[in-house]
Design a protein around this motif. Structure first.
Motif, short mmCIF file in Angstrom:
data_model
loop_
_atom_site.label_atom_id
_atom_site.label_comp_id
_atom_site.label_asym_id
_atom_site.label_seq_id
_atom_site.Cartn_x
_atom_site.Cartn_y
_atom_site.Cartn_z
N ARG A 315 0.83 -1.21 0.00
CA ARG A 315 0.00 0.00 0.00
C ARG A 315 0.86 1.26 0.00
NH1 ARG A 315 -2.89 -3.34 -1.26
NH2 ARG A 315 -4.95 -3.94 -0.45
N ASN A 316 2.07 1.16 0.49
CA ASN A 316 2.99 2.29 0.54
C ASN A 316 4.23 1.91 -0.26
OD1 ASN A 316 4.64 4.44 1.09
ND2 ASN A 316 4.39 4.36 3.30
N ALA A 317 4.40 2.55 -1.42
CA ALA A 317 5.51 2.18 -2.30
C ALA A 317 6.87 2.48 -1.68
CB ALA A 317 5.38 2.92 -3.63
N ALA A 318 6.94 3.37 -0.70
CA ALA A 318 8.21 3.69 -0.06
C ALA A 318 8.67 2.59 0.88
CB ALA A 318 8.09 5.02 0.70
N HIS A 319 7.75 1.80 1.40
CA HIS A 319 8.11 0.73 2.34
C HIS A 319 7.38 -0.56 1.94
CE1 HIS A 319 9.98 3.71 4.95
NE2 HIS A 319 8.88 4.46 4.80
N PRO A 320 7.75 -1.18 0.81
CA PRO A 320 7.04 -2.40 0.38
C PRO A 320 7.24 -3.58 1.33
CG PRO A 320 8.99 -2.00 -0.98
CD PRO A 320 8.84 -0.82 -0.10
N GLU A 321 8.47 -3.71 1.91
CA GLU A 321 8.71 -4.86 2.79
C GLU A 321 7.82 -4.82 4.03
OE1 GLU A 321 10.94 -2.69 1.87
OE2 GLU A 321 12.51 -3.66 0.69
N GLY A 322 7.66 -3.63 4.60
CA GLY A 322 6.82 -3.51 5.78
C GLY A 322 5.36 -3.80 5.47
N CYS A 323 4.89 -3.33 4.31
CA CYS A 323 3.50 -3.59 3.92
C CYS A 323 3.25 -5.09 3.79
CB CYS A 323 3.17 -2.87 2.61
SG CYS A 323 3.19 -1.07 2.73
N ILE A 324 4.20 -5.77 3.13
CA ILE A 324 4.02 -7.21 2.92
C ILE A 324 4.02 -7.94 4.26
CG2 ILE A 324 5.12 -9.26 1.95
CD1 ILE A 324 6.09 -7.53 -0.36
N ALA A 325 4.96 -7.59 5.14
CA ALA A 325 5.04 -8.28 6.44
C ALA A 325 3.79 -8.05 7.28
CB ALA A 325 6.29 -7.79 7.19
N GLU A 326 3.32 -6.80 7.36
CA GLU A 326 2.15 -6.50 8.17
C GLU A 326 0.90 -7.17 7.61
OE1 GLU A 326 1.84 -4.97 10.99
OE2 GLU A 326 3.96 -4.48 11.22
N ALA A 327 0.71 -7.10 6.29
CA ALA A 327 -0.48 -7.70 5.69
C ALA A 327 -0.47 -9.22 5.83
CB ALA A 327 -0.57 -7.30 4.21
N TYR A 328 0.72 -9.81 5.69
CA TYR A 328 0.82 -11.27 5.81
C TYR A 328 0.46 -11.73 7.21
CZ TYR A 328 2.74 -15.99 5.50
OH TYR A 328 2.90 -17.35 5.52
N VAL A 329 0.99 -11.03 8.22
CA VAL A 329 0.69 -11.39 9.61
C VAL A 329 -0.80 -11.20 9.90
CG1 VAL A 329 1.11 -10.75 12.01
CG2 VAL A 329 3.02 -10.89 10.41
N ALA A 330 -1.38 -10.10 9.41
CA ALA A 330 -2.80 -9.85 9.64
C ALA A 330 -3.67 -10.92 8.99
CB ALA A 330 -3.17 -8.46 9.11
N GLU A 331 -3.32 -11.31 7.75
CA GLU A 331 -4.10 -12.33 7.06
C GLU A 331 -4.02 -13.67 7.78
OE1 GLU A 331 -4.21 -14.55 2.70
OE2 GLU A 331 -3.19 -12.63 2.94
N GLU A 332 -2.82 -14.03 8.23
CA GLU A 332 -2.67 -15.29 8.95
C GLU A 332 -3.47 -15.28 10.25
OE1 GLU A 332 -0.84 -18.23 8.30
OE2 GLU A 332 -0.98 -17.39 6.29
N ALA A 333 -3.46 -14.15 10.95
CA ALA A 333 -4.20 -14.06 12.21
C ALA A 333 -5.70 -14.19 11.98
CB ALA A 333 -3.88 -12.73 12.90
N VAL A 334 -6.23 -13.49 10.97
CA VAL A 334 -7.66 -13.58 10.68
C VAL A 334 -8.05 -14.99 10.28
CG1 VAL A 334 -9.46 -12.78 9.11
CG2 VAL A 334 -7.84 -11.14 10.08
N GLU A 335 -7.22 -15.63 9.46
CA GLU A 335 -7.53 -16.99 9.02
C GLU A 335 -7.55 -17.97 10.20
OE1 GLU A 335 -5.24 -20.30 6.37
OE2 GLU A 335 -5.48 -18.32 5.49
N ARG A 336 -6.62 -17.80 11.13
CA ARG A 336 -6.61 -18.66 12.30
C ARG A 336 -7.85 -18.44 13.16
NH1 ARG A 336 -3.37 -22.88 11.36
NH2 ARG A 336 -1.28 -22.23 10.77
N LEU A 337 -8.24 -17.19 13.33
CA LEU A 337 -9.41 -16.91 14.16
C LEU A 337 -10.68 -17.45 13.55
CD1 LEU A 337 -8.61 -13.26 15.29
CD2 LEU A 337 -8.54 -15.32 16.69
#
Length: 637
Positions: A315-337
């Motif tokens: 979502r933020n082209a200046a920090h792609p690694e952070g976006c990927i890490a945060e979104a991945y963790v959030a998706e995994e958490a929602v899927e587990r719940l």
């Protein structure tokens, strides 16, 4: 006549009785037993077979759930006009057209396609759920398919959406339970496709009046059908494959010469700008396969497809690694719940490693009616695990006191009489205390259903088993089994008996599912190797078996949960002998290591000890060389 059985499970008594009613209805209406229209999903009334074959097709392929009016088996073809809104003129006209067709000429026989179309139009324009006025089943499916295509929804996601919608709507709704079921509904109305076979050498397509019925290519003479392990043609299975997992090394040299010749021919017709790096890459593919093996083991496309999912997270082209890490963790958490909302603390358990993992068939059922002796042996295989065997043995020793020291004779007598003795014992106990006997014991005492469904594949506790016939048409081996059992070894002249434990090796020939009405028991019928003539241990400690030396024909059955899977590899030194390979259990339960889950290690069955290698940490660094000597070299194949 009640026809709700059309939507019942094919393995239930309800479905079996319904099939018998359908065939009896056809006989009563003057249909010949040797020529009955088959209403299974595969034939779809396009072919007529004998009654026995039609029955097998219905159990194996299923029946059209909308075939509620049996017009192909003698029932009058009267199509009633449903109550529709005046605004839906197109649908109303379609029904009027169908009704006029039935009234125009009763002697005209509708084609299979026309009959299916009329039945589906009639069934699919039912309300989406009882009392729904805005949507019919067909209208809802069309809108859902439009959303699927518009937003690029995957098939599995579409199936989950259908399940969610079905759970939200009132009971009795007509929402399909999966994408495949919804696709079958639309394909019946003409939204289908035809598969076209191709020559394995890409010479031609088998279509058109000239080639569609040919079995060999008229250009290269290659067979149209795939060959099994024995070199026999599998009619109906095309030989053309997109990504083969087996490489025929003998064809690589010819393939390379054809690639070079093809590129030379292309140079005659295309300008130099056409031959970019991708065209040139084909020259090196054959050599790459020789050095590295099959492409499917090392290709990059799965990683590239997954990178596309990561790009969406940005979502933020200046920090792609952070976006990927945060979104991945959030998706995994929602899927587990969502999937484990009842236990959200700690790591969830993997259902594959639960001891009560679900067992289920992996193929369609073929109904057989075994002989009385075969059913007796299968039923005895189930009863031998009950706690009443010792009680029955004690009664036999009292009854036949002259044989009380002859264990072999008593065991043979027990195998003959135990099922009937067990049934009478349960009947007597039920007369005195009706609540003392559980339902499972009651049904087990009555014996299994005489009509037995058989399967070519079955999954038990996470392990896939298949018959030898199925393995012959596949690249994997899942039919080898072994079982550890106690054996009575009579000494000379049966004066004494020795109790020993042996490992017996065999091959699954058929998989039965005994129906005790309240529950089902999967058992394997196997060809067991003779322990005296067909099993040996070589000088290296490996166990070898000869699958042609068979024995124990009077005891062919074994419970599916009691066997362990093994593989048989042909011995290159001794003909007709095979080396036994142990297959590790796939359900490790509490001993499972998540990091190594999915890896498979196959061990040769031997008792040798590996040599002890020195610890690398104890080696002298000054005397350790990390360079190859001059005479060392590596030869590539």
């Amino acid at each position: 006549m009640d026809r709700s059985w059309l939507k019942a499970d094919r393995r239930t008594r309800e479905f079996e009785n319904g099939v018998d009613d359908l065939l009896m209805f056809a006989f009563e209406n003057g249909y010949n037993e040797d020529k009955i229209s088959c209403p299974c999903l595969k034939c779809a009334h396009s072919k007529s077979w004998k009654a026995r074959i039609v029955k097998n097709h219905l159990f194996q392929n299923g029946i059209d759930e909308t075939y509620t009016r049996w017009i192909w088996h003698g029932e009058p073809n009267i199509v009633e006009s449903p109550v529709l809104d005046e605004s839906d003129n197109s649908v109303s006209s379609n029904y009027q057209f169908c009704t006029r067709m039935g009234e125009a000429d009763d002697d005209d026989v509708l084609s299979s396609d026309s009959s299916d179309f009329i039945n589906h139009v009639k069934g699919e324009h039912e309300p989406l759920y009882p009392g729904c006025e805005n949507y019919t089943k067909m209208k809802a499916l069309v809108k859902l398919f439009n959303l699927k295509v518009k937003h690029g929804m995957s098939d599995s996601c579409f199936s989950d959406v259908l399940l969610l919608i079905g759970s939200l709507l009132p009971e009795g709704n007509n929402v399909p339970s999966s994408f495949n079921e919804a696709k079958k509904t639309l394909c019946a109305l003409g939204m289908g496709y035809d598969k076209i076979h191709a020559c394995p050498n890409n010479c031609l397509l088998y279509r058109g009046p000239q080639d569609e019925d040919e079995t060999t290519c008229r250009i290269c003479k290659a067979s149209r059908w795939k060959l099994n392990k024995k070199g026999e043609e599998q009619e109906g299975v095309p030989a053309k494959a997109i990504c083969s997992k087996v490489i025929d090394v003998d064809k690589l040299k010819n393939m390379q010469s054809q690639l070079v010749e093809t590129l030379c021919q292309l140079e005659k017709h295309f300008p130099p700008s056409f031959f970019d790096v991708m065209i040139h890459l084909s020259i090196h593919l054959v050599r790459e396969v020789k050095l590295c093996g099959p492409i499917f083991l090392r290709w990059m496309y799965p990683f590239e497809r997954y990178m596309k999912a990561f790009k969406v997270y940005v979502r933020n082209a200046a920090h792609p690694e952070g976006c990927i890490a945060e979104a991945y963790v959030a998706e995994e958490a929602v899927e587990r719940l969502v999937n484990f909302e009842e236990a959200t603390i700690g790591l969830p358990k993997n259902d594959r490693h639960e001891q009560n993992a679900i067992s289920k068939p992996l193929s369609g059922a073929t109904m057989i009616k075994p002989s009385k002796e075969e059913l007796h042996l299968a039923h005895l295989c189930v009863l031998q695990n009950s706690n009443h065997m010792s009680e029955h043995m004690a009664s036999l020793m009292l009854r036949y006191q002259q044989h009380e020291n002859d264990e072999v004779w008593l065991k043979t007598k027990q195998n003959e009489q135990f099922p009937e003795w067990f049934r009478k014992k349960i009947e007597t106990e039920l007369l005195h205390d009706h609540n003392s006997i559980g339902d499972d014991i009651r049904w087990m005492a009555e014996g299994p259903n005489k009509n037995v469904p058989t399967f070519s594949g079955y999954k038990i506790s996470g392990v896939i088993y298949s018959t030898k016939e199925r393995d012959n048409n596949r690249q994997v081996q899942c039919s080898g089994v072994c079982v550890v059992a106690d054996t009575l070894m009579p000494s000379e002249k049966f004066k004494s008996v020795e109790h020993t434990s042996h490992t017996y090796y065999g091959v699954i020939t058929s998989i039965w599912e005994l129906d005790y009405n309240n529950f089902r028991v999967p058992i394997f019928r196997c060809n067991w190797v003779d322990m005296n003539k067909g099993v040996k241990v070589d000088e290296l400690g490996y166990t070898l078996v000869n699958l042609n030396k068979l024995g124990f024909s009077n005891d062919p059955f074994v419970l599916g949960k009691h066997v362990k899977q093994v593989c048989y590899i042909d011995d290159t030194l001794e003909k007709f002998w095979s080396v036994v390979l142990k297959v590790p259990e796939k359900n490790f339960y509490d001993h499972c290591d998540d990091e190594n889950e999915g890896s498979v290690e196959i061990e040769l069955e031997n008792e040798l000890q590996l040599p002890v290698f020195p610890n690398v940490d104890e080696l002298d660094d000054e005397n350790t060389s990390y360079m190859r000597e001059e005479e060392e070299w590596i030869q590539l194949p």
